[in-house]
Scaffold this motif. Sequence first.
Motif, PDB file in Angstrom:
ATOM      1  N   ILE A 144       0.837  -1.201   0.000  1.00 48.91           N
ATOM      2  CA  ILE A 144       0.000   0.000   0.000  1.00 48.91           C
ATOM      3  C   ILE A 144       0.873   1.254   0.000  1.00 48.91           C
ATOM      4  O   ILE A 144       0.594   2.222  -0.726  1.00 48.91           O
ATOM      5  CB  ILE A 144      -0.951   0.001   1.221  1.00 48.91           C
ATOM      6  CG1 ILE A 144      -2.007  -1.101   1.061  1.00 48.91           C
ATOM      7  CG2 ILE A 144      -1.637   1.360   1.375  1.00 48.91           C
ATOM      8  CD1 ILE A 144      -2.907  -0.957  -0.149  1.00 48.91           C
ATOM      9  N   VAL A 145       1.941   1.246   0.777  1.00 48.80           N
ATOM     10  CA  VAL A 145       2.861   2.385   0.781  1.00 48.80           C
ATOM     11  C   VAL A 145       3.431   2.600  -0.618  1.00 48.80           C
ATOM     12  O   VAL A 145       3.421   3.723  -1.149  1.00 48.80           O
ATOM     13  CB  VAL A 145       4.006   2.159   1.798  1.00 48.80           C
ATOM     14  CG1 VAL A 145       5.108   3.191   1.593  1.00 48.80           C
ATOM     15  CG2 VAL A 145       3.466   2.234   3.220  1.00 48.80           C
ATOM     16  N   ILE A 205       2.996   6.064  -5.895  1.00 52.35           N
ATOM     17  CA  ILE A 205       2.996   6.237  -7.357  1.00 52.35           C
ATOM     18  C   ILE A 205       1.643   6.682  -7.918  1.00 52.35           C
ATOM     19  O   ILE A 205       1.556   7.056  -9.084  1.00 52.35           O
ATOM     20  CB  ILE A 205       3.457   4.947  -8.073  1.00 52.35           C
ATOM     21  CG1 ILE A 205       2.459   3.802  -7.835  1.00 52.35           C
ATOM     22  CG2 ILE A 205       4.850   4.555  -7.627  1.00 52.35           C
ATOM     23  CD1 ILE A 205       2.800   2.537  -8.598  1.00 52.35           C
ATOM     24  N   ILE A 206       0.602   6.649  -7.081  1.00 54.03           N
ATOM     25  CA  ILE A 206      -0.728   7.049  -7.569  1.00 54.03           C
ATOM     26  C   ILE A 206      -0.821   8.573  -7.597  1.00 54.03           C
ATOM     27  O   ILE A 206      -0.524   9.237  -6.608  1.00 54.03           O
ATOM     28  CB  ILE A 206      -1.830   6.463  -6.665  1.00 54.03           C
ATOM     29  CG1 ILE A 206      -1.838   4.938  -6.765  1.00 54.03           C
ATOM     30  CG2 ILE A 206      -3.203   7.014  -7.047  1.00 54.03           C
ATOM     31  CD1 ILE A 206      -2.736   4.261  -5.744  1.00 54.03           C
ATOM     32  N   LYS A 210       2.311   3.412   8.916  1.00 55.45           N
ATOM     33  CA  LYS A 210       3.300   3.103   7.880  1.00 55.45           C
ATOM     34  C   LYS A 210       3.406   4.233   6.859  1.00 55.45           C
ATOM     35  O   LYS A 210       4.509   4.633   6.439  1.00 55.45           O
ATOM     36  CB  LYS A 210       2.912   1.811   7.163  1.00 55.45           C
ATOM     37  CG  LYS A 210       3.329   0.543   7.857  1.00 55.45           C
ATOM     38  CD  LYS A 210       4.718   0.108   7.385  1.00 55.45           C
ATOM     39  CE  LYS A 210       5.058  -1.272   7.872  1.00 55.45           C
ATOM     40  NZ  LYS A 210       6.363  -1.732   7.332  1.00 55.45           N
ATOM     41  N   LEU A 211       2.270   4.763   6.456  1.00 56.72           N
ATOM     42  CA  LEU A 211       2.247   5.818   5.441  1.00 56.72           C
ATOM     43  C   LEU A 211       2.902   7.106   5.954  1.00 56.72           C
ATOM     44  O   LEU A 211       3.601   7.799   5.211  1.00 56.72           O
ATOM     45  CB  LEU A 211       0.806   6.077   4.984  1.00 56.72           C
ATOM     46  CG  LEU A 211       0.198   4.963   4.114  1.00 56.72           C
ATOM     47  CD1 LEU A 211      -1.313   5.133   4.027  1.00 56.72           C
ATOM     48  CD2 LEU A 211       0.822   4.982   2.721  1.00 56.72           C
ATOM     49  N   ARG A 212       2.690   7.412   7.223  1.00 54.90           N
ATOM     50  CA  ARG A 212       3.279   8.634   7.776  1.00 54.90           C
ATOM     51  C   ARG A 212       4.812   8.578   7.768  1.00 54.90           C
ATOM     52  O   ARG A 212       5.468   9.617   7.667  1.00 54.90           O
ATOM     53  CB  ARG A 212       2.761   8.869   9.193  1.00 54.90           C
ATOM     54  CG  ARG A 212       1.296   9.293   9.246  1.00 54.90           C
ATOM     55  CD  ARG A 212       0.898   9.748  10.646  1.00 54.90           C
ATOM     56  NE  ARG A 212      -0.542  10.001  10.719  1.00 54.90           N
ATOM     57  CZ  ARG A 212      -1.408   9.174  11.323  1.00 54.90           C
ATOM     58  NH1 ARG A 212      -0.966   8.069  11.899  1.00 54.90           N
ATOM     59  NH2 ARG A 212      -2.696   9.458  11.351  1.00 54.90           N
ATOM     60  N   ILE A 257       3.100  10.455   3.935  1.00 54.17           N
ATOM     61  CA  ILE A 257       1.767  10.368   3.320  1.00 54.17           C
ATOM     62  C   ILE A 257       0.718  10.372   4.420  1.00 54.17           C
ATOM     63  O   ILE A 257       0.775   9.574   5.363  1.00 54.17           O
ATOM     64  CB  ILE A 257       1.618   9.110   2.444  1.00 54.17           C
ATOM     65  CG1 ILE A 257       2.605   9.140   1.273  1.00 54.17           C
ATOM     66  CG2 ILE A 257       0.187   8.991   1.932  1.00 54.17           C
ATOM     67  CD1 ILE A 257       2.577   7.896   0.421  1.00 54.17           C
ATOM     68  N   GLU A 258      -0.250  11.258   4.294  1.00 57.41           N
ATOM     69  CA  GLU A 258      -1.375  11.332   5.245  1.00 57.41           C
ATOM     70  C   GLU A 258      -2.613  10.771   4.576  1.00 57.41           C
ATOM     71  O   GLU A 258      -3.084  11.312   3.586  1.00 57.41           O
ATOM     72  CB  GLU A 258      -1.618  12.789   5.673  1.00 57.41           C
ATOM     73  CG  GLU A 258      -2.716  12.951   6.708  1.00 57.41           C
ATOM     74  CD  GLU A 258      -2.331  12.385   8.068  1.00 57.41           C
ATOM     75  OE1 GLU A 258      -3.227  11.901   8.786  1.00 57.41           O
ATOM     76  OE2 GLU A 258      -1.126  12.425   8.412  1.00 57.41           O
TER      77      GLU A 258
END
Length: 321
Positions: free
Chosen positions: A269-270, A275-276, A313-315, A319-320
């Motif tokens: 997901i990260v 890339i999205i 993980k995203l933070r 990424i928020e």
Amino acid sequence: MKKILTIGRYFKSKFGQRVRKIPISLEGFTCPNIDGNVAKGGCIYCRNESFSPSIVKISSSTMPIQMNFKITQNPILDKQIAQLKEQFNWHSQFHKEKFEIRKYMVYFQSYTNTYAPFDTLQQLYKVALSLPNVIGMSIGTRVDCVEDKVLDLLADYVKEGKEIWLEYGIQSVHDETLKATNRGHSTAGMEELFKKTRQRGIKLCAHLIYGLPNETHQMMIHSLQTILKWGIDGLKIHPLYVVEDTHLAKLYKSGNYTPIELNEYADLIVKSLQIIPTDIVIQRVSAGAHDETLLAPKWCFDKNIQMRYLRDKLRTVGIEY
């Protein structure tokens, strides 16, 4: 910090308030890989009760008809319309009272919701869009079940100012995976259908599943990169989980399928959200079953646990969600 355009943020930006998707499941609807038109048994992982809180549970002995392209009359249309209204009224009232939500999207969720006679679809969509405070529809379907006349009908609603989404269950762009999971179709024609859908102003949300049998991480990311190249407006990514009474459950119990781990799913997901493009609406990145039918992975029992782990993980990469 990169902020993901979630479906909630998208609706708030476009309509100035929260909008709730109301899940609808109607008697008679099915899929061509369930009814035998292209395959039997459905997808190896599919048990619709685990996906939709509104599914109408009716035994095959009492179901009077199943939708498909070939039937010329639909004797249960009035019943379907009543079910649509009943489910909408219950869900919309609940979200109005508990969360003060005043605008709604009708979400035709379970099975294939364009796999029916055109007149039936036209009537159901018309009723859905006439319900109180409904600003549009989201329609779950398959890439082999959308006729041009349905696209044209939905395009007319777009011209009237309605928010119209088609949700295509792609799951993977690898034909060997589609065959192994009994999808009943290949990738042929997918890119052209994406183009025809978006050319009409209909918003397109693609669904991908991470953790399908025999797929590598590289294959999963390749599916994402491919549909991004084709052109999408929204995306749902699901982890594959195993529920009872499916062929996947047999594979799991026999040791022939190993579910994806939470940490590897989170890493995927990260990588995906890195890339999205930021203008693509991310409708969901979690999924699960909250009852005793869930066999594995156990982390799919609680989507709140999933989301806390994913957000953390995203933070770490800025990424928020």
